[in-house]
Write a protein that holds these residues in place. Structure first.
Motif, short mmCIF file in Angstrom:
data_model
loop_
_atom_site.label_atom_id
_atom_site.label_comp_id
_atom_site.label_asym_id
_atom_site.label_seq_id
_atom_site.Cartn_x
_atom_site.Cartn_y
_atom_site.Cartn_z
N HIS A 21 12.66 -18.90 -21.35
CA HIS A 21 12.75 -18.60 -19.81
C HIS A 21 13.56 -17.35 -19.60
N LEU A 22 14.58 -17.29 -20.17
CA LEU A 22 15.36 -15.84 -19.84
C LEU A 22 14.63 -14.76 -20.02
N ALA A 23 13.67 -14.51 -21.10
CA ALA A 23 12.85 -13.37 -21.06
C ALA A 23 11.86 -13.16 -20.18
N GLU A 24 11.35 -14.45 -19.58
CA GLU A 24 10.39 -14.54 -18.58
C GLU A 24 11.25 -14.12 -17.18
N VAL A 25 12.33 -14.37 -17.03
CA VAL A 25 13.13 -13.92 -15.96
C VAL A 25 13.38 -12.44 -15.57
N GLU A 26 13.61 -12.04 -17.13
CA GLU A 26 14.04 -10.54 -17.08
C GLU A 26 12.77 -9.63 -16.83
N ALA A 27 11.56 -10.25 -17.28
CA ALA A 27 10.56 -9.36 -17.02
C ALA A 27 9.78 -9.52 -15.77
N PHE A 28 10.40 -10.58 -15.12
CA PHE A 28 9.87 -10.82 -13.61
C PHE A 28 9.78 -9.34 -12.78
N GLN A 29 8.81 -9.10 -12.18
CA GLN A 29 8.94 -7.87 -11.17
C GLN A 29 8.02 -7.89 -10.07
N SER A 30 8.22 -8.08 -8.88
CA SER A 30 7.55 -8.41 -7.92
C SER A 30 7.97 -7.92 -6.64
N GLU B 131 17.69 -9.69 -6.08
CA GLU B 131 17.28 -8.24 -6.21
C GLU B 131 15.63 -8.12 -5.67
N SER B 132 14.98 -8.99 -6.00
CA SER B 132 13.72 -9.14 -5.86
C SER B 132 13.31 -9.14 -4.34
N LYS B 133 14.19 -9.81 -3.64
CA LYS B 133 14.02 -10.17 -2.25
C LYS B 133 14.64 -8.97 -1.51
N LYS B 134 15.69 -8.08 -1.95
CA LYS B 134 16.21 -7.16 -1.46
C LYS B 134 15.21 -5.99 -1.54
N SER B 135 14.52 -6.00 -2.68
CA SER B 135 13.47 -4.73 -2.82
C SER B 135 12.28 -5.00 -2.14
#
Length: 341
Positions: A11-20, A75-79
């Motif tokens: 799950h940690l790897a999935e979180v770090e890989a998430f980009q959107s 971070e995702s919300k900010k971007s």
């Protein structure tokens, strides 16, 4: 345990890989990991199944996943320009703050504290007594026996033949002399009760009485103390005072203390009855019988006492024509005294 750790690492790897930058995908990410039925909720629920010796390591891994998911979400919300769920980020610090409504002391409290402060500089300490008194402390010990006509002047609230609401704070002086040995200087502020109710009288009001007992105390000492108080209280050394002969059962000789208020306005004429003089307190030398009643030898000690009504002083100082205004809790009236703090 190893299986749960492997799940967390995946799950940690999935979180770090998430980009959107898509708000919908970001919300789905939040629900998946941080929602009420999300991955982290399930993993925290399984914490109880972990052996005790492995809970620490499991907890550390779990917290790392939670922190990573939370940071990724922010971070995702900010971007993407989506508003953060952090309440602090929604505050506009450039906006002026809401004014704070500052309270104020009651005018009676203001004057009471002022009187106490002045007399404390002269060595007087505060003393208190019960508001429900017995006949001895309120009358008998003060040289007012049952047949004395002065009792009629007090219009007393009686509970029974021996218990009453105190009619003056002079009773506190009796308690102080019974409990302490001379010399002593006490100041007794408090509520007192009498059967009065009109624009200038109230069934409950406030008094402050003072007592000084020592060797070789005389009337000159009394006059100096009261004159010093008056000059400090009214913040003037030019106030004229006058001590007029009077009568109180517990002092001999007794006097009323007047100050020259002046005749500059119509109100001055009304409150001084056209004389310019105002009575502000009563005083006198403590009657030897009162000292005897409290176990103090009048051959060795003497003393003086004084007393004033705080409402009376407040009505004069603030030009208030109706004593009932002090007890109605009308904010329009009380807020006028904020500037006197």
């Amino acid at each position: 345990m190893e299986q749960l750790i492997d799940q967390i690492q995946a799950h940690l790897a999935e979180v770090e890989a998430f980009q959107s930058n898509d708000p919908t995908e970001i919300e789905n990410f939040r629900i998946k990991f941080l929602g009420k039925k999300g991955i982290l909720t399930g993993l925290f629920a399984s914490f109880k199944e972990v052996p005790n010796d492995q809970k620490k390591a499991f907890g550390q891994q779990l917290n790392a996943l939670k922190i990573a998911a939370t940071n990724k979400l922010e971070e995702s919300k900010k971007s993407s320009g989506t508003k953060s769920s952090n309440p602090a980020s929604t505050i506009d610090f450039s906006r002026p703050g809401q004014p704070i409504d500052v309270g104020s002391l009651h005018p009676i409290s203001i004057l009471r504290n002022r009187v106490i402060d002045i007399f404390s500089q002269l060595g007087f300490s505060l003393s208190a007594g019960p508001e429900i008194e017995d006949d001895w402390h309120n009358f008998e010990a003060l040289n007012i026996p049952s047949h004395h006509p002065a009792r009629a002047m007090h219009d007393t609230f009686y509970f029974d033949s021996n218990h009453l609401l105190r009619t003056h704070t002079s009773s506190v002086q009796i308690h102080a002399m019974e409990k302490s040995t001379a010399p002593l200087r006490v100041l007794a502020p408090g509520r007192v009760y009498r059967c009065d109710s009109d624009p200038t009288h109230s069934p409950m009001f406030h008094q402050i009485e003072g007592l000084c007992v020592d060797k070789e105390i005389n009337f000159r000492n009394l006059k100096w103390v009261l004159n010093d108080f008056i000059h400090k209280f009214f913040d003037s050394n030019n106030i004229k005072t006058r001590f007029s002969p009077s009568y109180f059962p517990f002092t001999e000789p007794s006097a009323e203390v007047d100050i020259y208020w002046g005749l500059e306005t119509e109100v001055d004429y009304r409150i001084t009855k056209g004389t310019g003089w105002l009575e502000i307190m009563g005083c006198g030398m403590v009657d030897p019988n009162v000292l005897k009643n409290c176990g103090i030898d009048p051959e060795e000690y003497s003393g003086f006492a004084f007393g004033m009504g705080i409402e009376r002083i407040a009505m004069l100082l603030y030009q208030v024509g109706d004593i009932r205004l002090f007890f109605e809790n009308d904010m329009r009236f009380l807020e006028q005294f904020k500037s006197t703090l």
